[in-house]
Write a protein that holds these residues in place. Structure first.
Motif, PDB file in Angstrom:
ATOM      1  N   GLU A 270      20.029  16.258 -61.872  1.00 55.68           N
ATOM      2  CA  GLU A 270      19.766  15.535 -60.620  1.00 55.68           C
ATOM      3  C   GLU A 270      19.942  16.411 -59.384  1.00 55.68           C
ATOM      4  OE1 GLU A 270      22.628  12.465 -60.926  1.00 55.68           O
ATOM      5  OE2 GLU A 270      21.601  11.415 -62.578  1.00 55.68           O
ATOM      6  N   THR A 271      20.781  17.426 -59.462  1.00 60.94           N
ATOM      7  CA  THR A 271      21.065  18.274 -58.307  1.00 60.94           C
ATOM      8  C   THR A 271      19.961  19.310 -58.146  1.00 60.94           C
ATOM      9  OG1 THR A 271      23.440  17.988 -58.686  1.00 60.94           O
ATOM     10  CG2 THR A 271      22.769  19.796 -57.244  1.00 60.94           C
ATOM     11  N   ARG A 272      19.390  19.342 -56.963  1.00 57.17           N
ATOM     12  CA  ARG A 272      18.245  20.229 -56.728  1.00 57.17           C
ATOM     13  C   ARG A 272      18.557  21.270 -55.664  1.00 57.17           C
ATOM     14  NH1 ARG A 272      13.249  18.575 -58.612  1.00 57.17           N
ATOM     15  NH2 ARG A 272      13.337  16.672 -59.877  1.00 57.17           N
ATOM     16  N   GLU A 274      16.209  23.963 -53.481  1.00 60.20           N
ATOM     17  CA  GLU A 274      14.832  24.342 -53.137  1.00 60.20           C
ATOM     18  C   GLU A 274      13.829  23.566 -53.994  1.00 60.20           C
ATOM     19  OE1 GLU A 274      14.624  28.562 -53.464  1.00 60.20           O
ATOM     20  OE2 GLU A 274      15.819  28.918 -51.640  1.00 60.20           O
ATOM     21  N   GLY A 275      14.132  22.298 -54.219  1.00 63.94           N
ATOM     22  CA  GLY A 275      13.206  21.412 -54.912  1.00 63.94           C
ATOM     23  C   GLY A 275      13.246  21.479 -56.425  1.00 63.94           C
ATOM     24  N   ARG A 276      14.041  22.382 -56.988  1.00 67.52           N
ATOM     25  CA  ARG A 276      14.119  22.512 -58.446  1.00 67.52           C
ATOM     26  C   ARG A 276      15.501  22.075 -58.931  1.00 67.52           C
ATOM     27  NH1 ARG A 276      14.147  27.362 -60.524  1.00 67.52           N
ATOM     28  NH2 ARG A 276      12.971  26.887 -62.410  1.00 67.52           N
ATOM     29  N   PRO A 277      15.557  21.314 -60.050  1.00 74.00           N
ATOM     30  CA  PRO A 277      16.859  20.929 -60.600  1.00 74.00           C
ATOM     31  C   PRO A 277      17.625  22.142 -61.104  1.00 74.00           C
ATOM     32  CG  PRO A 277      15.109  20.327 -62.110  1.00 74.00           C
ATOM     33  CD  PRO A 277      14.434  20.778 -60.846  1.00 74.00           C
TER      34      PRO A 277
END
Length: 404
Positions: A270-272, A274-277
């Motif tokens: 759930e933690t991203r 720069e938009g990536r998990p």
């Protein structure tokens, strides 16, 4: 060990999943530092529901208020796995349920079992553990709290420290010296004491979590009925070691580790950044998988120990490593979560009772609380000495002469 599920075990697995689907919304939150307050109405109702359906106190006989099933390692593992996977509470896991109840089942009198087990497994009676003292922690047999027998009652005087839950507990299982003329290991007795007794003073000890989960407890002419001794006078060291066996399993509990692993995996997904998990990053995924391997090792090791216990076999070295390995691994799982959260969890407020129920700040509470558990219940350094000397037969650690 054959880990294949029989038809009976698959039926239990299906029953657990059905229960979770029907009642999972009633579960209290899981995680967040624990041990800080009495179970609330929601937790008590959930515990009663679990016992009714056989998912808590499963192997406790019905005459004492349990579900009454035969002990089964696979059944316990199936229930734990299904509840952990769903993020559902396994119920109240305090010292009374996980430590005292199995002790009474093993060495208590029938009257003690009938009086204490039912209210304890339901969460109605909360217990504290009166073991450590200012000069008797690692060397527990050096304890100085005294109890003399007078007119059918033990009169207790002394002090305990690092006493979890004493500030809200109803009862305490207490180690004290009743035979001062006998060798230190042979002069100790194990008493069941009401925390409402006159002469008890509890002084909370705040920790870095901001809460007082531990306490100092002082006893001044505290009276305990003579029938509330477990096993007999001078048998306390034997009883204490029965309890400590279950304490190690509690502090190194693989089900806690598995639940935390599932929470951690969800957090990294759930933690991203720069938009990536984070889970998409090979670095974070590698750290998670290394911990996953250790958690699975702890899980199967615990299943082996439970199997040996069910067969009446001594686990020896296998049991000794549980507390050391489990407490340090729990802290490292929380540490990875703290790394992943960064500044997101720094809003933790120890004076806000709701803060520890927040998914992010609960990790900070776990991280701080579990750091203390590496010391509590036998510090890791002492545990390593015990494992080396008693488990592996290595030479004893040299003692310095003259205290220098």
């Amino acid at each position: 060990m054959d880990l294949g599920l029989s038809e009976r075990h698959r039926a239990l697995q299906a029953a657990a999943r059905d229960f979770i689907a029907r009642f999972g919304h009633l579960s209290p939150p899981v995680g967040g530092g624990g041990g800080r307050k009495r179970p609330d109405r929601k937790a008590l109702d959930w515990q009663a529901l679990l016992i009714e359906h056989g998912f808590a106190a499963r192997a406790v006989p019905r005459r004492y208020g349990g579900y009454g099933a035969e002990p089964d390692v696979f059944e316990a593992a199936i229930i734990t796995e299904e509840f952990n996977r769903a993020g559902i509470s396994l119920g109240i896991q305090g010292q009374g349920i996980r430590m005292l109840v199995p002790t009474l089942l093993e060495v208590g009198t029938e009257a003690q079992r009938e009086r204490w087990i039912g209210p304890t497994i339901r969460g109605e009676v909360i217990w504290a553990q009166g073991y450590s003292e200012p000069e008797a922690g690692s060397d527990l047999a050096a304890l100085r709290t005294q109890a003399r027998l007078e007119d059918g009652q033990f009169i207790v005087n002394g002090q305990k420290i690092w006493t979890s839950s004493a500030h809200f507990a109803d009862m305490m299982f207490l180690l004290c010296r009743t035979e001062p003329d006998r060798p230190k290991h042979l002069g100790i007795s194990y008493l069941l004491l009401s925390m409402d007794s006159p002469g008890i003073e509890v002084r909370p000890l705040p920790t870095m979590t901001g809460h007082a989960t531990f306490n100092e407890v002082f006893f001044t002419d505290v009276r305990v009925p003579a029938d509330q001794i477990v096993l007999g006078r001078g048998e306390g060291w034997r009883v204490a070691n029965v309890t400590l066996k279950h304490e190690r399993m509690l502090l190194g509990d693989a089900s806690k580790l598995m639940h935390r692993l599932h929470r951690l995996q969800a957090l990294l997904a759930e933690t991203r950044v720069e938009g990536r998990p984070l889970l998409a990053s090979p670095v974070w995924r590698d750290r998670l998988m290394r911990l996953q391997g250790e958690v699975l090792a702890a899980k199967y090791h615990q299943m082996r120990l439970l199997g040996e216990a069910a067969r009446g076999e001594e686990s020896g070295l296998g049991l000794l490593v549980v507390k050391y390995y489990g407490s340090t691994l729990a802290w490292r799982l929380a540490a990875l979560a703290v790394d992943a959260l960064g500044e997101a969890g720094l809003v933790y407020d120890p004076h806000d009772d709701l803060a520890e129920d927040d998914a992010a700040t609960a990790w900070y509470a776990d991280w701080m609380y579990d750091l203390g558990l590496i010391i509590g219940g036998g510090s890791s350094n002492i545990q390593k000495n015990i494992i080396a000397e008693r488990g592996l037969g290595m030479p004893r650690e040299p003692k310095l002469q003259g205290g220098a």
